[in-house]
Enzyme design. Structure first.
Site: not given
Lengths: 298, 298, 298, 298
Positions: D7, D11, D95, D122, D174-175, D178, D269
Site C-alpha cells: 500500500g 500514508m 485504520n 500524526g 483517539h480519533n 479528535e 458531520r
C-alpha cells in the site's frame, strides 16, 4: 515599567512574580494583608490600601486588576477613580464577562480613564512563567504598554484583538472550546476505562502527546494527572464551572449558532454536580405508569 | 379464533384476557406453572408444555409469543418447530430486534412455517383493553388473522407495515420517539421545579392535557404520576432502558441520520444509572492541573 | 362579559369568534382596518382606535392583548394607560417573555391597573374552538374573569398558575417541551424514511395515534400533514423558531439544569436555517491539513 | 531491518520514506504500478506482486499493510498466507476496526502467523517524519520489531497497548476524541466569526498556540489553515468522516457510556453532508399544521 497590581490570588500572585522577573516594578494590593506580606518577601512593593497603591505609582499609571469576575471589579474601579488622573490605565486581567468590559470601558472613557480588557490563559503556570494574553481596548493604550504584555507572555503569546470587549470575548470563546476539548478527552478515557482491554491511561496520554493529532497541553496535563493517580481513584467526578463556558453557550444561542459540543460539555458539568435529577424521576415515573417498569425507591 | 399464547408475563397475561374478551379461544403456556393456573381461572386453557400447547390447537395454528427479546425467542421457536405443520403461523409480539425478526422469518420460511413480527404498543393497559399493533411479514398471513389484530387493538389501532421485520422496525422507532418525548417532558418539569414559581405539577399536566399542543397519553400519565406523588419524592431518578432506544440510535448512526434528541435522551438514561463518571474525574483532574481548581476528594 | 381585544391576527381573530360564540361581547381593535371590517361582519364590535376601544367598554374594563411578543406590547400598554381607570384589567394573551410580564405587572401595579399574563396553547384551532390557557397574576383578578377563561378554553383547559409571570413561564416551558417532542417525532420519521422498508408515513402516524404510547395531538397533526403530502415533497426542512424555545434553554442554563434534548431541538432548527456553516469549514480545513482529506471547493 | 510494505497511498508512501530514512530496507507493493515506480526512484525496492514481495524478504518476514480498512485487508491477508512461513509477522497499520483485528489475529494464529494491529496517528506529516503508533498483539512479536516502531515514531511516540485489538482500539478512541476536539474548536471559531468584533482568525489561532490552555497540534493546523485562506472562503463546510468516529460512538453506546460530545460532533458531520433533512420537513409541516406558521416551499 511600574505596575500596580490589585489581587494576589493564585493568578495574581504568580503574575506579580512573572512581572518582577522581567524587570518590572510591581506595587501590589490585596484584600487580606498576609498575602501582601508574602509578596513583599519576593520583592514586590506592598500597598495596604487602594489609595496607597495609586500614590506609589507615577503617572501615566498602569493598574492591573486580577480579581474574580463580577461586582468586585466594579467596586474596585469605583474605589480607584477618585485617585486616578486622566489617561491612567486600568487593565482587567480577570475572567470578566465581555459585555461588562464594554460597559466599564465606556464608563471609564467618560471619566477620561483608559481601560483594557485582557483575557489571560495558561493557568497558574502560565501566569508565573509565560501566559497567553488577548487584549481588547484602544490601540494607542495597548501600544503604550505592549512590552508589558510581551514580557509576561510566552513568545508570540499576546495579541491585540481589537476594540473594547474583544479581549475578554476571545478569552471567553477560548474557554468554551476548552470545555468541549476536555469533555471529548474525558469521554475517550471513559471508553478506554470501560473497555475489555487492560490499559495504562498514563502511558496512553504519554504516547498521544508524542506525534498524534490530539497532542497538546491538555493531553500533557492528562498525562500528569494519571501519573499522580493512575486510575483517578482519589477524586470524584464533580466538574465545577466558573462562567465562561455558560457565557459561550449563551452567546452561541443568541447568535443562532448550533454549538452542541460546547453545550453538552457544560450540561455534563451541571449534571455532575447533581446527586439526582427531577427529570430522571419524571421519566422513571412515566415508565412505571405505562409499562409497570420498576422504579428505584428512595 | 384459536390462539396459542406462549408467555404469561405482564404483557402476555393481559393480552390473553383481551383475546378472551373478544371471543377468542386462548391456549396458554408459561415457564412457571402458577401463572398458568391463574390464567385458567380466567377462562384461558392452560398448556403445561410446548407440545401440549401445539396439540391443543387445530391447524392452521396461530401461536403468539410474548416473551422477552433475545435468545429465548430462538429457543422457543426451535422447541416449536418439531410439532408444527406447514403454514402454521408464529407471531412474535415482543420487543425483538427487527434484524432478528428478519432472520427468524427466513429461517422459518425454509421450514415452511409462517412468521409475523408484531410490535405491540400501549403498555399493560393497551395489552388488556386495546393495543396498538404494527405487523410485518407476508401479507397473505397477515390477512389470514387480520381480525385477531383488529380485535385486540383499539379502533384503527393496527397496521400491516410491510415485509418481514417492518413491524418490529416501526415499533423500535416508536420507542425511540418515546425516549425523546419523555426526556423533553422531563426536562420541562425540571425547569418548572427549579423555577422561582410555586407550581402544582399535577395541575399543570392536567391543563396541558386539555387543549394544549403537547397533549397526549404521555402527558396523561404525567398527570397520573403527579396525582399519586405530587413532587415524586418517593422515587429516585434512575431511568432504565430495555433496548429499543439503543437500537434506534444505532440505526440512526448507520443510516447517517443526525438524531441528537433521541440519542441524548438515551445518554441521560445511561448517566442516571451511574453514581459517578470516569469522564467527570478526568475533567476535574484537568481543571485541577491547569488552574488549581478544587476537586471533590473521595 | 364585555371584552376589549387588541390584535386580530391569526390567533386574535379566532379568539374573538370563540368569545363571541360563548356569548361575550367583543370590541376589537387592529392595526389594519380591513381586518376590523371583516370582524364586524362576524358580530364583533369594531374600534378604530385605542381610545375608541376603551370608551366602548364599561368599567371594570377587561382588555385582552393578542399581539406579537416584544416592544409592541409595551407600546400598546402605554397607549392604553391614559384612558384606563383603576383596576381595569389588561391581559397579555400572547407569547411574551415571562420576565417582561413580571416587569409589566409591576409597572401597571404602580398605576393601579391590573395585569394578567396568559399563555395560550392549542394553535389556531384552539383559539377558535377551545384553547388551553395558563394564567398568572393576582388571584383576585383571575377570579373576577375566571368564567371568561373557562369559556374560551376546552373543558378543564385553564389553570391559574400563580403569581405574575407564571402564566407565561408555564407556557414557555410548554413550548420548550414541544420543541423536544417535535424533534423526537421528526428524527423517528427520518429513520423510517431512510430505512430499507417501504413505509406509508401517514398510515404509521395513524396507527400510532390509536393506542400507542406516543399518541397525542402532535401525532394527529403528523397524520394530517402526511395525508396532504405523503412524503412532504413540496416543502423544505427549514425550521423557524419564535423565541420560547430559546428562552426555555436560557432558563435551563441559568438554573444549571441539563436540558440536552430541548437544546438540541433548538440547535437543529438553527442549523436548518443555514446553507453552510463556518464550523463545518473549520473541520473540513483541519481534516485537509492533517490527513490531506478532500474538501468540497466552492 | 527488512520490511515488506503493501500500500503506497498517502500514508504508506510517506511511511516507506520514513523507514528508509532510518536505514530500513523497504520492499513495497502497490495495486497501481506507477506508484511503485515512483517509490523505486526514492530507494524503495519495488515488488510487482504479492508473491514477489514475499520472496524478496528474508524470514522472519515483517509485512506492513497500509491499505484502507475493510475487506481489502482480509483479501490481502488471504493472498499473503500461501507464501508465508511460520511466525512471519503481518502488521496492519491502517485504520481497521478493532474487532476485525481481533478476528484476524485469531485467524492467523491458527495458521501460525503472527499479527500486530497498529494504530498510526500524526497524519501524513507524521507518517513521513515521525508518527505516533499504538501497537496491539503478542508482546513477544512487539519486542521483536520494537526498534522499527521506535524508528518511525517521534521520540516517546510508540506504545505497546496490550493484547490483540488494543492498538486499533486505542487509535479508534483517539480519533473519537479528535472529532470532539475539532468540533469544539470549530464551534468556537463560528462564534468568533458571527460576533460583533472584527477578528483575525489566523492571529487568534496563533496566540492560542502560545501559552494558552488549548494549545496543541490541532490549533497549529487551524493557524496554518487560516494563514492560507483567512476566512475559509474557498471551501464548503462539508465534513466527511471515515469510520472511527462512528465506531467510537457505537462503542460508547454498547458500554452504556454517555458520550454526547463525540456523538454530536459526528452528527454535525452527518448533517453537513445533507442539503436538506426529512426531520426538518416534519417539524416545518407540524408548525404549519398547528400554528399556520410559514413553510419554505420547494
Amino acid at each position: 515599567m511600574e505596575i500596580g497590581l490589585i489581587g494576589l490570588g493564585r493568578m495574581g500572585y504568580n503574575l506579580a512574580l512573572n512581572m518582577r522577573d522581567k524587570g518590572h516594578s510591581v506595587v501590589a494590593y490585596n484584600k487580606t494583608i498576609d498575602r501582601i506580606k508574602e509578596a513583599e518577601k519576593e520583592g514586590i512593593i506592598g500597598a495596604y490600601s487602594i489609595e496607597e497603591l495609586v500614590n506609589k505609582l507615577k503617572k501615566r499609571r498602569v493598574i492591573w486588576l486580577m480579581v474574580p469576575a463580577g461586582d468586585v471589579v466594579d467596586e474596585i474601579i469605583d474605589q480607584l477613580i477618585p485617585y486616578l488622573d486622566e489617561h491612567d490605565i486600568i487593565i482587567d486581567g480577570g475572567n470578566s464577562y465581555y459585555k461588562d468590559s464594554i460597559r466599564r470601558y465606556n464608563y471609564l472613557k467618560e471619566k477620561g480613564i483608559d481601560f483594557l480588557d485582557v483575557g489571560t490563559s495558561g493557568g497558574i503556570e502560565g501566569a508565573r512563567y509565560g501566559a497567553c494574553t488577548m487584549i481588547g481596548g484602544d490601540e494607542e493604550v495597548f501600544k503604550y504598554i505592549k512590552n508589558l504584555f510581551k514580557d509576561i507572555s510566552v513568545e508570540n503569546g499576546y495579541l491585540y484583538t481589537g476594540k473594547a470587549g474583544s479581549g475578554h470575548f476571545v478569552k471567553m470563546v477560548h474557554n468554551g472550546i476548552e470545555y468541549g476539548m476536555m469533555q471529548a478527552i474525558a469521554e475517550g478515557f471513559e471508553i478506554l476505562e470501560k473497555s475489555q482491554f487492560d490499559l495504562d491511561f498514563k502511558e496512553i496520554a504519554r504516547v498521544w502527546n508524542n506525534g498524534s493529532v490530539i497532542r497538546g497541553w491538555l493531553m500533557e496535563l492528562t498525562e500528569k494527572a494519571f501519573s499522580k493517580d493512575p486510575k483517578l481513584e482519589g477524586i470524584k467526578g464533580v466538574m465545577f464551572s466558573s462562567g465562561e463556558g455558560l457565557w459561550t453557550v449563551q452567546e452561541a444561542l443568541s447568535l443562532k449558532i448550533p454549538a452542541p459540543v460546547i453545550t453538552d460539555a457544560l450540561y455534563m458539568r451541571y449534571r455532575s454536580e447533581m446527586e439526582d435529577t427531577f427529570s430522571g424521576k419524571v421519566v422513571a415515573a412515566l415508565r412505571n405508569e405505562f409499562g409497570g417498569h420498576e422504579v428505584v425507591k428512595k
